[in-house]
Scaffold this motif. Sequence first.
Motif, short mmCIF file in Angstrom:
data_model
loop_
_atom_site.label_atom_id
_atom_site.label_comp_id
_atom_site.label_asym_id
_atom_site.label_seq_id
_atom_site.Cartn_x
_atom_site.Cartn_y
_atom_site.Cartn_z
N LEU A 168 -3.45 -5.41 1.32
CA LEU A 168 -4.37 -4.96 2.37
C LEU A 168 -5.77 -5.50 2.13
CD1 LEU A 168 -3.29 -1.21 2.69
CD2 LEU A 168 -2.42 -3.21 3.93
N HIS A 169 -6.63 -5.25 3.10
CA HIS A 169 -8.03 -5.68 3.05
C HIS A 169 -8.75 -5.13 1.82
CE1 HIS A 169 -12.33 -5.07 4.25
NE2 HIS A 169 -12.19 -6.34 4.62
N ASP A 170 -8.38 -3.93 1.39
CA ASP A 170 -9.05 -3.31 0.24
C ASP A 170 -8.40 -3.68 -1.09
OD1 ASP A 170 -6.71 -1.86 0.29
OD2 ASP A 170 -7.64 0.02 0.92
N GLY A 171 -7.41 -4.56 -1.10
CA GLY A 171 -6.78 -5.03 -2.32
C GLY A 171 -5.52 -4.28 -2.73
N ARG A 172 -5.22 -3.14 -2.10
CA ARG A 172 -4.00 -2.41 -2.43
C ARG A 172 -2.78 -3.20 -1.99
NH1 ARG A 172 -4.03 3.02 0.39
NH2 ARG A 172 -5.22 1.86 1.97
N GLU A 173 -1.69 -3.03 -2.74
CA GLU A 173 -0.46 -3.76 -2.43
C GLU A 173 0.71 -2.80 -2.22
OE1 GLU A 173 0.12 -6.60 -5.56
OE2 GLU A 173 -1.23 -8.06 -4.64
N PHE A 174 1.58 -3.18 -1.27
CA PHE A 174 2.75 -2.38 -0.94
C PHE A 174 3.92 -3.31 -0.66
CE2 PHE A 174 -0.98 0.00 0.24
CZ PHE A 174 -0.71 1.30 -0.18
N VAL A 175 5.11 -2.86 -1.05
CA VAL A 175 6.32 -3.60 -0.74
C VAL A 175 6.73 -3.26 0.69
CG1 VAL A 175 8.75 -3.97 -1.30
CG2 VAL A 175 7.08 -3.65 -3.14
N ALA A 176 6.95 -4.29 1.51
CA ALA A 176 7.31 -4.09 2.91
C ALA A 176 8.75 -3.59 3.03
CB ALA A 176 7.14 -5.38 3.69
N LYS A 177 8.96 -2.74 4.01
CA LYS A 177 10.28 -2.21 4.31
C LYS A 177 10.66 -2.58 5.74
CE LYS A 177 10.12 0.32 0.45
NZ LYS A 177 11.02 0.09 -0.70
N ASP A 178 11.94 -2.37 6.06
CA ASP A 178 12.39 -2.39 7.46
C ASP A 178 11.99 -3.68 8.17
OD1 ASP A 178 13.68 -1.31 9.62
OD2 ASP A 178 11.93 -0.25 10.37
N VAL A 179 12.45 -4.81 7.65
CA VAL A 179 12.09 -6.12 8.18
C VAL A 179 13.00 -6.46 9.37
CG1 VAL A 179 11.85 -8.57 7.66
CG2 VAL A 179 11.32 -6.86 5.91
N LYS A 211 -14.82 -6.40 12.67
CA LYS A 211 -13.90 -5.52 13.39
C LYS A 211 -12.45 -5.80 13.04
CE LYS A 211 -12.89 -4.21 18.22
NZ LYS A 211 -13.30 -4.47 19.63
N VAL A 212 -12.10 -7.08 12.88
CA VAL A 212 -10.70 -7.48 12.73
C VAL A 212 -10.21 -7.49 11.28
CG1 VAL A 212 -9.09 -9.41 13.06
CG2 VAL A 212 -10.71 -8.80 14.88
N LEU A 213 -11.04 -7.92 10.35
CA LEU A 213 -10.59 -8.14 8.97
C LEU A 213 -9.88 -6.95 8.32
CD1 LEU A 213 -13.48 -10.34 7.53
CD2 LEU A 213 -11.07 -10.97 7.74
N PRO A 214 -10.32 -5.71 8.52
CA PRO A 214 -9.60 -4.59 7.88
C PRO A 214 -8.15 -4.44 8.33
CG PRO A 214 -11.79 -3.90 8.57
CD PRO A 214 -11.56 -5.24 9.18
N GLY A 215 -7.79 -5.05 9.46
CA GLY A 215 -6.42 -4.95 9.96
C GLY A 215 -5.55 -6.13 9.62
N VAL A 232 -3.57 -8.65 6.87
CA VAL A 232 -2.95 -8.54 5.55
C VAL A 232 -2.49 -9.91 5.08
CG1 VAL A 232 -2.15 -6.20 6.09
CG2 VAL A 232 -0.58 -8.14 6.41
N SER A 233 -2.35 -10.03 3.75
CA SER A 233 -1.71 -11.19 3.14
C SER A 233 -0.30 -10.79 2.74
CB SER A 233 -2.50 -11.66 1.92
OG SER A 233 -3.82 -12.02 2.27
N ILE A 234 0.63 -11.70 2.88
CA ILE A 234 2.03 -11.41 2.55
C ILE A 234 2.52 -12.41 1.50
CG2 ILE A 234 4.38 -11.20 3.45
CD1 ILE A 234 3.16 -10.66 6.20
N ARG A 235 2.87 -11.91 0.33
CA ARG A 235 3.45 -12.75 -0.72
C ARG A 235 4.96 -12.60 -0.66
NH1 ARG A 235 0.88 -10.81 -4.60
NH2 ARG A 235 2.48 -9.67 -5.77
N VAL A 236 5.65 -13.71 -0.56
CA VAL A 236 7.09 -13.70 -0.29
C VAL A 236 7.86 -14.19 -1.52
CG1 VAL A 236 8.91 -14.53 1.25
CG2 VAL A 236 6.57 -14.25 2.12
N LYS A 237 8.79 -13.38 -1.98
CA LYS A 237 9.76 -13.83 -2.98
C LYS A 237 11.07 -14.03 -2.25
CE LYS A 237 11.56 -11.16 -6.25
NZ LYS A 237 11.66 -10.37 -7.50
N GLN A 238 11.48 -15.28 -2.14
CA GLN A 238 12.66 -15.59 -1.35
C GLN A 238 13.94 -15.47 -2.17
OE1 GLN A 238 11.51 -19.50 0.03
NE2 GLN A 238 10.82 -18.67 1.97
#
Length: 400
Positions: free
Chosen positions: A141-152, A54-58, A60-66
């Motif tokens: 995301l859970h399905d492997g797609r990647e997106f750049v985060a906005k509005d931090v 139930k939980v895993l699809p929601g 995410v992993s976050i890779r951070v470039k500082q």
Amino acid sequence: MKLIRSSSLWLLSVACGVCVVAAVGFGQRSGNARIATAATAVELSSVFREVSRKVLPGVVSIRVKQKLPAGAAGNGNEDLEKFFEEHPELPERFREFFGRQGSRAPRNPQGMGSGFIIDRRGTILTNYHVVRNAEELMVRLHDGREFVAKDVKGDPRTDVAVIRIEGAGDLSPVMLGDSDRIQVGDWVLAVGSPFGLDLTVTAGIISAKGRGPGIAEREDFLQTDAAINPGNSGGPLVDMSGRVIGINTAIATSTRSSAGVGFAVPVNMVRWVSRQLIDNGSVKRAWLGVGVSPVDATVARKFDVKIGQGAIVGQVMKESPAALAGIVTDDIILKFNNQVVNGPRSLQGIVERLEVGKTYAMSVRRSGKARPIKVTVAEMPERPRLVPRRDPGKKRQPPE
């Protein structure tokens, strides 16, 4: 992942492990006990499996470039040029070699964390220390797609942050639970990306509530023995209904890995903070302007009150709401806005969520008697400085 070094805690967890092994061995001496235990284990396993599904699809992993530290991106060749000017006898090939080495751009520090989706539009909760000073946040995301985060947006006082992704389509948000209802001994699952291993699930129980290990300004942590490691920061701690009851934040360890003592920001605090971050971009808190301490055995004997009842005032800031209301040192705050105060964190949690500019009733114990006081709370300053207010007949105390 914030680390709190503690060898004594590691020894305690080892000792507990020995006790568990002994208990299992004893239970297996009886045939009936063995059958009942096996059935219970299968049922519990089924619950873990269903909650994970139930939980895993929601999650995410976050890779951070500082961002590079100040000055790190400057011209690193200036010292080399000066050196070669002072040593013209050196061969040109040395200048060419070291020039190439010096011209290499410094690399941005990399980090890893976790988070979880809370709506279908792509809003994600995580820890502030995961996204702090980030130049880029890549969300997987859970399905492997990647997106750049906005509005931090983040709140360093509670170590809570909100980020957002766009264009991901219909997402699978997790549900938020109620951290006030969770009890010590309840089973929980921690989900995240420890050591970069995406979508890892570990199990444990709530070991304690209301912890303040000294890692954030606003603390009311849930403690758990579910394995939490570097990379888990920002991931959800969930109950057996699959609802989030905390954000995994830190561990107490002497080895940089789990020793069975992890801490999570309770979701009721997270919900209040994140709502303000989403709506306003920052968190507005009401403020009293006092430094308080728990009522321990010594204070209880001195002032004839029960241990843990209220919070004793040690300092009052000048021109603060508390000072204007006439609160003085050694007052014991028993109630605020008709809510019982059971210590400093209890008072803090009550006051900060009140409406700024509004007047509230409080009850204090002074000179052995209960006294009602009215106080108008103000907005907390960016960096409040706790300077003691001099009370008649009392010596000036150093600030905490």
